[in-house]
Motif scaffolding. Structure first.
Motif, mmCIF file in Angstrom:
data_model
loop_
_atom_site.group_PDB
_atom_site.id
_atom_site.type_symbol
_atom_site.label_atom_id
_atom_site.label_comp_id
_atom_site.label_asym_id
_atom_site.label_seq_id
_atom_site.Cartn_x
_atom_site.Cartn_y
_atom_site.Cartn_z
ATOM 1 N N ALA A 29 -26.537 28.406 -18.648
ATOM 2 C CA ALA A 29 -25.931 27.113 -19.002
ATOM 3 C C ALA A 29 -27.013 26.075 -19.285
ATOM 4 O O ALA A 29 -26.877 25.257 -20.192
ATOM 5 N N LEU A 30 -28.095 26.142 -18.520
ATOM 6 C CA LEU A 30 -29.200 25.211 -18.728
ATOM 7 C C LEU A 30 -29.885 25.467 -20.069
ATOM 8 O O LEU A 30 -30.109 24.543 -20.854
ATOM 9 N N ILE A 31 -30.186 26.715 -20.360
ATOM 10 C CA ILE A 31 -30.880 27.064 -21.600
ATOM 11 C C ILE A 31 -29.979 26.864 -22.813
ATOM 12 O O ILE A 31 -30.423 26.372 -23.853
ATOM 13 N N GLY A 32 -28.727 27.236 -22.696
ATOM 14 C CA GLY A 32 -27.810 27.176 -23.823
ATOM 15 C C GLY A 32 -27.101 25.858 -24.013
ATOM 16 O O GLY A 32 -26.235 25.741 -24.872
ATOM 17 N N HIS A 33 -27.429 24.849 -23.194
ATOM 18 C CA HIS A 33 -26.785 23.529 -23.286
ATOM 19 C C HIS A 33 -25.264 23.656 -23.235
ATOM 20 O O HIS A 33 -24.538 23.102 -24.053
ATOM 21 N N TYR A 34 -24.798 24.417 -22.253
ATOM 22 C CA TYR A 34 -23.361 24.606 -22.021
ATOM 23 C C TYR A 34 -22.725 23.258 -21.715
ATOM 24 O O TYR A 34 -23.380 22.345 -21.213
ATOM 25 N N HIS A 35 -21.431 23.127 -21.974
ATOM 26 C CA HIS A 35 -20.756 21.838 -21.802
ATOM 27 C C HIS A 35 -20.662 21.382 -20.349
ATOM 28 O O HIS A 35 -20.409 20.214 -20.083
ATOM 29 N N LEU A 36 -20.852 22.289 -19.408
ATOM 30 C CA LEU A 36 -20.879 21.924 -17.991
ATOM 31 C C LEU A 36 -22.327 21.895 -17.502
ATOM 32 O O LEU A 36 -23.199 22.523 -18.089
ATOM 33 N N THR A 37 -22.556 21.190 -16.414
ATOM 34 C CA THR A 37 -23.888 21.220 -15.818
ATOM 35 C C THR A 37 -24.134 22.608 -15.236
ATOM 36 O O THR A 37 -23.172 23.354 -14.950
ATOM 37 N N PRO A 38 -25.398 22.977 -15.029
ATOM 38 C CA PRO A 38 -25.669 24.290 -14.432
ATOM 39 C C PRO A 38 -24.985 24.487 -13.077
ATOM 40 O O PRO A 38 -24.469 25.561 -12.791
ATOM 41 N N MET A 39 -24.945 23.451 -12.256
ATOM 42 C CA MET A 39 -24.304 23.572 -10.939
ATOM 43 C C MET A 39 -22.796 23.759 -11.075
ATOM 44 O O MET A 39 -22.199 24.559 -10.363
ATOM 45 N N ALA A 40 -22.182 23.033 -11.993
ATOM 46 C CA ALA A 40 -20.742 23.184 -12.207
ATOM 47 C C ALA A 40 -20.437 24.563 -12.776
ATOM 48 O O ALA A 40 -19.426 25.182 -12.410
ATOM 49 N N THR A 41 -21.315 25.058 -13.637
ATOM 50 C CA THR A 41 -21.140 26.406 -14.187
ATOM 51 C C THR A 41 -21.239 27.440 -13.084
ATOM 52 O O THR A 41 -20.433 28.370 -13.016
ATOM 53 N N MET A 42 -22.222 27.276 -12.199
ATOM 54 C CA MET A 42 -22.368 28.208 -11.080
ATOM 55 C C MET A 42 -21.143 28.187 -10.180
ATOM 56 O O MET A 42 -20.667 29.233 -9.744
ATOM 57 N N GLU A 43 -20.623 26.995 -9.924
ATOM 58 C CA GLU A 43 -19.442 26.878 -9.063
ATOM 59 C C GLU A 43 -18.225 27.536 -9.702
ATOM 60 O O GLU A 43 -17.417 28.170 -9.027
ATOM 61 N N GLU A 44 -18.102 27.402 -11.013
ATOM 62 C CA GLU A 44 -17.002 28.044 -11.726
ATOM 63 C C GLU A 44 -17.153 29.572 -11.714
ATOM 64 O O GLU A 44 -16.194 30.304 -11.489
ATOM 65 N N LEU A 45 -18.368 30.033 -11.962
ATOM 66 C CA LEU A 45 -18.615 31.473 -12.038
ATOM 67 C C LEU A 45 -18.479 32.179 -10.695
ATOM 68 O O LEU A 45 -18.014 33.311 -10.640
ATOM 69 N N VAL A 46 -18.914 31.525 -9.635
ATOM 70 C CA VAL A 46 -18.953 32.203 -8.340
ATOM 71 C C VAL A 46 -17.564 32.647 -7.893
ATOM 72 O O VAL A 46 -17.393 33.722 -7.318
ATOM 73 N N GLY A 47 -16.557 31.859 -8.192
ATOM 74 C CA GLY A 47 -15.187 32.256 -7.855
ATOM 75 C C GLY A 47 -14.695 33.415 -8.698
ATOM 76 O O GLY A 47 -13.968 34.292 -8.217
ATOM 77 N N GLN A 48 -15.112 33.433 -9.975
ATOM 78 C CA GLN A 48 -14.691 34.502 -10.868
ATOM 79 C C GLN A 48 -15.416 35.813 -10.579
ATOM 80 O O GLN A 48 -14.883 36.893 -10.853
ATOM 81 N N LEU A 49 -16.622 35.729 -10.040
ATOM 82 C CA LEU A 49 -17.427 36.934 -9.833
ATOM 83 C C LEU A 49 -17.122 37.664 -8.527
ATOM 84 O O LEU A 49 -17.583 38.789 -8.339
ATOM 85 N N LYS A 50 -16.358 37.050 -7.627
ATOM 86 C CA LYS A 50 -16.068 37.720 -6.348
ATOM 87 C C LYS A 50 -15.389 39.070 -6.564
ATOM 88 O O LYS A 50 -15.802 40.075 -5.991
ATOM 89 N N ILE A 51 -14.373 39.102 -7.377
ATOM 90 C CA ILE A 51 -13.650 40.361 -7.586
ATOM 91 C C ILE A 51 -14.544 41.382 -8.276
ATOM 92 O O ILE A 51 -14.492 42.580 -7.976
ATOM 93 N N TRP A 52 -15.399 40.923 -9.198
ATOM 94 C CA TRP A 52 -16.283 41.853 -9.900
ATOM 95 C C TRP A 52 -17.370 42.386 -8.978
ATOM 96 O O TRP A 52 -17.838 43.512 -9.156
#
Length: 110
Positions: A29-52
């Motif tokens: 997210a930091l390198i690609g200038h994602y629309h969310l901050t890196p921390m917000a991206t991490m918070e979003e991803l961490v919930g999605q990655l639990k099942i995986w």
């Protein structure tokens, strides 16, 4: 692989998928200038990655569920108990990774 080795292995694979995936997603997210901050991206991803993380640790849930079903029908309850312990170990590993990332982002635990 012995039972205890498999338990430890499953825990750390699930933990690593959740922690590593969310950190790498934040870097992306930091390198690609994602629309969310890196921390917000991490918070979003961490919930999605639990099942995986759990799926990766167990090598695919369909095979494990089929194995549990077969062992129950054949009366091998000791093997069923071992498989349930492996599932719980993977879940605990994924949840521990989730809690670590949330703690690093927010500074407190949910």
């Amino acid at each position: 692989m012995s039972f205890w080795s498999a338990i430890i292995f499953d825990f750390f694979v699930a933990f690593g998928v959740v922690v590593g995936g969310s950190i790498m997603g934040g870097i992306g997210a930091l390198i690609g200038h994602y629309h969310l901050t890196p921390m917000a991206t991490m918070e979003e991803l961490v919930g999605q990655l639990k099942i995986w993380g759990i799926v990766a640790a167990l090598g695919g849930t369909v095979d494990m569920l089929r194995s549990v079903e077969t062992n129950i029908l054949e009366g091998h309850l000791g093997l069923v108990a071992q498989q349930v312990c492996m599932l719980l170990s993977a879940f605990v590993g994924a949840h521990a990774g989730y809690l670590l990332i949330i703690w690093l982002i927010r500074g407190d635990l949910p």
